[in-house]
Enzyme design. Structure first.
Site, short mmCIF file in Angstrom:
data_model
loop_
_atom_site.label_atom_id
_atom_site.label_comp_id
_atom_site.label_asym_id
_atom_site.label_seq_id
_atom_site.Cartn_x
_atom_site.Cartn_y
_atom_site.Cartn_z
N TRP A 140 -54.74 -43.01 -45.98
CA TRP A 140 -55.38 -44.29 -46.27
C TRP A 140 -56.88 -44.23 -46.00
CZ3 TRP A 140 -55.79 -48.86 -48.41
CH2 TRP A 140 -56.62 -49.82 -47.83
N HIS A 177 -48.26 -33.53 -45.17
CA HIS A 177 -49.25 -34.59 -45.01
C HIS A 177 -49.83 -34.66 -43.60
CE1 HIS A 177 -51.15 -38.32 -46.36
NE2 HIS A 177 -50.72 -38.95 -45.28
#
Length: 325
Positions: free
Chosen positions: A107, A296
């Site tokens: 994000w 990730h």
């Protein structure tokens, strides 16, 4: 460059009833770099600063609205992408920094691109890890389509929503719709669902699930629950109410003259690597490194090593850039 070590922190009133916590460390005479954490709601992780050379950077971190030490905790009002972009600029002005580089993950890459589009003249360069373009298909992947790779993990995630909401989602939209009320209650059921959300994302983030590789976590049970609530509550809020933002890729020409280092795990199940490729293709000065056998997680050994090297390359590309007051 003679190093003047400095550590400062504080609270900054950014308006709308929100106050954000910030900290600054490293070489006060070096160019500044601001670290944008993931989530939304993830809060700063001081370990991120350890991926950068403290002699070469003045490192600034902060907790975004509604999470970490920022107040009020879990507040969704006046908590949107434009608000966060404004907070970054307010913090820069508060610290007397003329320009800075931007380091974002997940994000945080979305926020970095939005900030760059709004304030390109304030940016020196970018270090981006785990690109999230926040398009509808990117959010749908995380909430729903990833079940094609993790059917068991996704089913457990839906189980937790059904237990909290009394209804089982049948699509990504219903994941957001059904989880909204339970997450906002701040009770035991809310905490249980938030932990399930956190565990779902954590599982998708790692390729190697060996518990020996877990990052150290000295938080108390209460602190861990609070962090899970902030993550789930704010992620759900942004995905349901704030995304997708204005398209980010068309804005790249506004800052494409600046250097960018992109690191992305090839087997990233939270943010598939096609997002990083699309960004690199749109950005002539971007260098994309895809890390094989990595996902990730920031502290996957391959990803962490790549980020360290990318930070060095970015600093070299920036040359003799100095902090402007």
């Amino acid at each position: 460059m003679e190093m003047e070590e400095r550590f400062e922190d504080g609270m900054l009133d950014v308006g709308d009833g929100h106050t954000i916590y910030w900290r600054s460390q490293g070489n006060a005479q070096a160019p500044a770099i601001v670290i944008l954490h993931g989530g939304p709601g993830g809060a700063m992780n001081p370990q991120w600063a350890g991926l950068l050379d403290a002699q070469q950077w003045r490192i600034v971190l902060f907790d975004q609205r509604g999470c970490g030490k920022s107040t009020p905790f879990g507040e969704l009002r006046n908590n949107g992408l434009a608000d966060l972009v404004g907070d970054i600029e307010a913090l820069r002005e508060h610290l007397g920094i003329g320009q800075w580089a931007v380091f974002g993950g997940s994000w945080g890459t979305t926020l970095a691109l939005a900030y760059a589009a709004a304030h390109p003249s304030r940016c020196l360069g970018f270090l981006l890890r785990g690109i999230y373009l926040a398009r509808g298909e990117d959010t749908d992947w995380f909430l729903w389509d990833v079940r094609r790779v993790y059917p068991d993990v996704h089913a457990s995630f839906l189980d937790a929503i059904e237990q909290a909401a009394g209804r089982r989602p049948a699509c990504a939209r219903e994941v957001l719709e059904f989880s909204g009320v339970p997450l906002s209650r701040f009770d035991a059921a809310s905490t249980a669902l938030a932990r399930a959300w956190r565990d779902y994302e954590s599982t998708l983030s790692r390729v190697n699930h060996d518990t020996q590789a877990e990052e150290s976590d000295a938080r108390t049970e209460e602190e861990s629950s609070r962090a899970a609530i902030a993550m789930a509550l704010l992620e759900r809020h942004y995905m349901a109410d704030e995304l997708p933002p204005p398209a980010l890729l068309p804005a790249v020409p506004r800052f494409a003259h600046l250097p960018c280092q992109i690191v992305h795990g090839r087997f990233d199940m939270v943010c598939p690597v096609d997002q990083a490729k699309a960004l690199a293709d749109a950005w002539p000065r971007a260098n994309l490194l895809i890390v094989d056998a990595a996902g990730h997680w920031t502290f996957d050994p391959g990803v962490a090593a790549a980020v360290r090297e990318a930070g060095k390359r970015l600093r070299t590309e920036m040359g003799s850039a100095q902090p402007a007051a």
